[in-house]
Design a protein around this motif. Sequence first.
Motif, PDB file in Angstrom:
ATOM      1  N   ALA A 108       5.429  -1.517 -10.638  1.00  0.00           N
ATOM      2  CA  ALA A 108       6.689  -1.458  -9.888  1.00  0.00           C
ATOM      3  C   ALA A 108       6.583  -2.027  -8.485  1.00  0.00           C
ATOM      4  CB  ALA A 108       7.169  -0.002  -9.812  1.00  0.00           C
ATOM      5  N   VAL A 109       5.361  -2.186  -7.964  1.00  0.00           N
ATOM      6  CA  VAL A 109       5.209  -2.581  -6.566  1.00  0.00           C
ATOM      7  C   VAL A 109       4.621  -3.977  -6.409  1.00  0.00           C
ATOM      8  CG1 VAL A 109       4.083  -2.024  -4.386  1.00  0.00           C
ATOM      9  CG2 VAL A 109       4.998  -0.189  -5.807  1.00  0.00           C
ATOM     10  N   LEU A 110       3.521  -4.248  -7.092  1.00  0.00           N
ATOM     11  CA  LEU A 110       2.810  -5.507  -6.885  1.00  0.00           C
ATOM     12  C   LEU A 110       3.522  -6.655  -7.590  1.00  0.00           C
ATOM     13  CD1 LEU A 110      -0.886  -4.301  -7.188  1.00  0.00           C
ATOM     14  CD2 LEU A 110       0.667  -4.245  -5.230  1.00  0.00           C
ATOM     15  N   GLY A 111       3.804  -7.707  -6.840  1.00  0.00           N
ATOM     16  CA  GLY A 111       4.616  -8.800  -7.373  1.00  0.00           C
ATOM     17  C   GLY A 111       3.824 -10.038  -7.760  1.00  0.00           C
TER      18      GLY A 111
ATOM     19  N   LEU B 162      10.139   1.907 -19.360  1.00  0.00           N
ATOM     20  CA  LEU B 162      10.270   0.555 -18.814  1.00  0.00           C
ATOM     21  C   LEU B 162      11.284   0.478 -17.678  1.00  0.00           C
ATOM     22  CD1 LEU B 162       9.574  -2.464 -18.957  1.00  0.00           C
ATOM     23  CD2 LEU B 162      11.296  -2.703 -20.754  1.00  0.00           C
ATOM     24  N   TRP B 163      12.315   1.289 -17.752  1.00  0.00           N
ATOM     25  CA  TRP B 163      13.353   1.273 -16.715  1.00  0.00           C
ATOM     26  C   TRP B 163      12.790   1.531 -15.322  1.00  0.00           C
ATOM     27  CZ3 TRP B 163      13.871   5.629 -13.726  1.00  0.00           C
ATOM     28  CH2 TRP B 163      13.278   6.803 -14.235  1.00  0.00           C
ATOM     29  N   TYR B 164      11.732   2.345 -15.262  1.00  0.00           N
ATOM     30  CA  TYR B 164      11.199   2.766 -13.956  1.00  0.00           C
ATOM     31  C   TYR B 164      10.625   1.594 -13.149  1.00  0.00           C
ATOM     32  CZ  TYR B 164       8.617   5.630 -10.589  1.00  0.00           C
ATOM     33  OH  TYR B 164       8.132   6.195  -9.425  1.00  0.00           O
ATOM     34  N   PRO B 165       9.650   0.850 -13.668  1.00  0.00           N
ATOM     35  CA  PRO B 165       9.140  -0.275 -12.866  1.00  0.00           C
ATOM     36  C   PRO B 165      10.157  -1.392 -12.672  1.00  0.00           C
ATOM     37  CG  PRO B 165       8.147  -0.289 -15.048  1.00  0.00           C
ATOM     38  CD  PRO B 165       8.885   1.001 -14.922  1.00  0.00           C
ATOM     39  N   LEU B 166      11.041  -1.594 -13.663  1.00  0.00           N
ATOM     40  CA  LEU B 166      12.008  -2.684 -13.547  1.00  0.00           C
ATOM     41  C   LEU B 166      13.014  -2.423 -12.424  1.00  0.00           C
ATOM     42  CD1 LEU B 166      12.853  -3.646 -17.245  1.00  0.00           C
ATOM     43  CD2 LEU B 166      11.271  -4.762 -15.660  1.00  0.00           C
ATOM     44  N   ILE B 167      13.572  -1.221 -12.392  1.00  0.00           N
ATOM     45  CA  ILE B 167      14.578  -0.906 -11.378  1.00  0.00           C
ATOM     46  C   ILE B 167      13.965  -0.928  -9.977  1.00  0.00           C
ATOM     47  CG2 ILE B 167      16.078   0.920 -10.486  1.00  0.00           C
ATOM     48  CD1 ILE B 167      16.717   1.694 -13.332  1.00  0.00           C
ATOM     49  N   LEU B 168      12.768  -0.352  -9.863  1.00  0.00           N
ATOM     50  CA  LEU B 168      12.120  -0.326  -8.549  1.00  0.00           C
ATOM     51  C   LEU B 168      11.726  -1.731  -8.099  1.00  0.00           C
ATOM     52  CD1 LEU B 168       9.817   2.822  -8.866  1.00  0.00           C
ATOM     53  CD2 LEU B 168      11.817   2.573  -7.419  1.00  0.00           C
TER      54      LEU B 168
ATOM     55  N   GLY C 230       0.805  -1.213   0.000  1.00  0.00           N
ATOM     56  CA  GLY C 230       0.000   0.000   0.000  1.00  0.00           C
ATOM     57  C   GLY C 230       0.839   1.265   0.000  1.00  0.00           C
ATOM     58  N   LEU C 231       1.776   1.359   0.946  1.00  0.00           N
ATOM     59  CA  LEU C 231       2.639   2.546   1.006  1.00  0.00           C
ATOM     60  C   LEU C 231       3.572   2.612  -0.198  1.00  0.00           C
ATOM     61  CD1 LEU C 231       3.614   2.687   4.799  1.00  0.00           C
ATOM     62  CD2 LEU C 231       1.857   3.991   3.580  1.00  0.00           C
ATOM     63  N   GLY C 232       4.067   1.436  -0.631  1.00  0.00           N
ATOM     64  CA  GLY C 232       4.943   1.411  -1.795  1.00  0.00           C
ATOM     65  C   GLY C 232       4.254   1.924  -3.042  1.00  0.00           C
ATOM     66  N   LEU C 233       2.981   1.565  -3.206  1.00  0.00           N
ATOM     67  CA  LEU C 233       2.228   2.032  -4.371  1.00  0.00           C
ATOM     68  C   LEU C 233       2.070   3.547  -4.350  1.00  0.00           C
ATOM     69  CD1 LEU C 233       0.513   1.544  -6.882  1.00  0.00           C
ATOM     70  CD2 LEU C 233      -1.423   1.021  -5.382  1.00  0.00           C
ATOM     71  N   LEU C 234       1.675   4.091  -3.220  1.00  0.00           N
ATOM     72  CA  LEU C 234       1.500   5.544  -3.122  1.00  0.00           C
ATOM     73  C   LEU C 234       2.823   6.276  -3.343  1.00  0.00           C
ATOM     74  CD1 LEU C 234      -0.911   5.726  -0.045  1.00  0.00           C
ATOM     75  CD2 LEU C 234      -1.498   5.992  -2.466  1.00  0.00           C
ATOM     76  N   LEU C 235       3.899   5.752  -2.756  1.00  0.00           N
ATOM     77  CA  LEU C 235       5.211   6.383  -2.902  1.00  0.00           C
ATOM     78  C   LEU C 235       5.684   6.340  -4.348  1.00  0.00           C
ATOM     79  CD1 LEU C 235       7.778   7.625  -1.692  1.00  0.00           C
ATOM     80  CD2 LEU C 235       8.598   5.299  -1.239  1.00  0.00           C
ATOM     81  N   THR C 236       5.495   5.215  -5.002  1.00  0.00           N
ATOM     82  CA  THR C 236       5.957   5.058  -6.382  1.00  0.00           C
ATOM     83  C   THR C 236       5.190   5.973  -7.324  1.00  0.00           C
ATOM     84  OG1 THR C 236       6.454   2.747  -5.905  1.00  0.00           O
ATOM     85  CG2 THR C 236       6.403   3.392  -8.211  1.00  0.00           C
ATOM     86  N   ILE C 237       3.889   6.111  -7.094  1.00  0.00           N
ATOM     87  CA  ILE C 237       3.091   7.021  -7.925  1.00  0.00           C
ATOM     88  C   ILE C 237       3.533   8.461  -7.698  1.00  0.00           C
ATOM     89  CG2 ILE C 237       0.766   7.944  -8.294  1.00  0.00           C
ATOM     90  CD1 ILE C 237      -0.321   5.171  -7.658  1.00  0.00           C
ATOM     91  N   LEU C 238       3.808   8.825  -6.442  1.00  0.00           N
ATOM     92  CA  LEU C 238       4.274  10.180  -6.141  1.00  0.00           C
ATOM     93  C   LEU C 238       5.596  10.467  -6.842  1.00  0.00           C
ATOM     94  CD1 LEU C 238       4.132  12.831  -4.569  1.00  0.00           C
ATOM     95  CD2 LEU C 238       5.216  11.666  -2.640  1.00  0.00           C
TER      96      LEU C 238
END
Length: 311
Positions: A106-109, A227-233, A79-87
């Motif tokens: 980037a967050v949900l696995g 693509l680099w953004y979700p992959l690296i995170l 939950g927090l990871g999703l909000l942080l990543t969107i921010l």
Amino acid sequence: MDTLTITITIMTMGIMIALGVFVASRVPVTLQAKELLMFIIINLAVPSIILNAVFNTEIDENVFQQVIIVFVVSLVFNGLGLLLTILIGRLIKFEPSLATKLGLLAVLGNVGFIGIPLSATIFGPIGGLLAAVFDAGIDLVLFSLGIYLLQSEKRFHFKQLKALINVPLIAIILGLAFVISNLEAPFVFKQLSSILSGLAAPLAMLYIGFLLYPFLRKEQAFYYKELWYPLILKLLIFPMIAILIMTLLPLEDFIKQLLTILIAMPTFMLASVVFSRYSDGDNLAVITTVVSTLLSLITIPLVTFIASVFI
């Protein structure tokens, strides 16, 4: 943490993905065939892993505490990871809708398809059970906060939560209820769940191979500029943060190792389905899922090696 065992397991899964590509190159794999395979994995194989864990693990107070800890960590982290990543995506100047999609990717696995079978293989039945609990937390975040953020009108509807009622979750509830009742499972049920649980990992890897083949056949580029953004995170930064946090939490080493592996999973498999249903249909989800899964064959052993040094 036995890094060698995890590496060998991941290599085996990689070979099974390659076999899936080989099969798809020789036999046409229709949409109906893929849907059938996904149905078997989600509704037969994964629930069998959960029930096999319940039937073959002594569920005591300590295990119940582990279940609660894993579920809470899943809710908080995702939950927090999703909000942080969107921010962060907004700060990078991604369009709002794109930032939301990339945040989810980037967050949900992919715990349901890969994490549960992998955890059961590495940690035994209890690993599969706790991984399923972690996956339940992911589902709750996805079908509440995630769907809310994806929809342009930003309205929450309780009917969205219907997706939470799935066979793996029912298996968790029934399994724990079975334990509380102090009933002994009939031998035939134990045998059946043990056999069916072995289907999860092979079928899931073959399914990923089936998804991968069309890209290879058409020689499409597995790429879009963000693509680099979700992959690296997903594959590096969040697992490293997880390792750091695990060193600070007063948890059992087993739980720390399990959570680290689950957080290091590639992008969740249902991303393309969710995006098509609640947002604009595009290739972001498919490309990210395929590429992150392939790269995770390298990053998961790397993450586990680093975790073995610090945890």
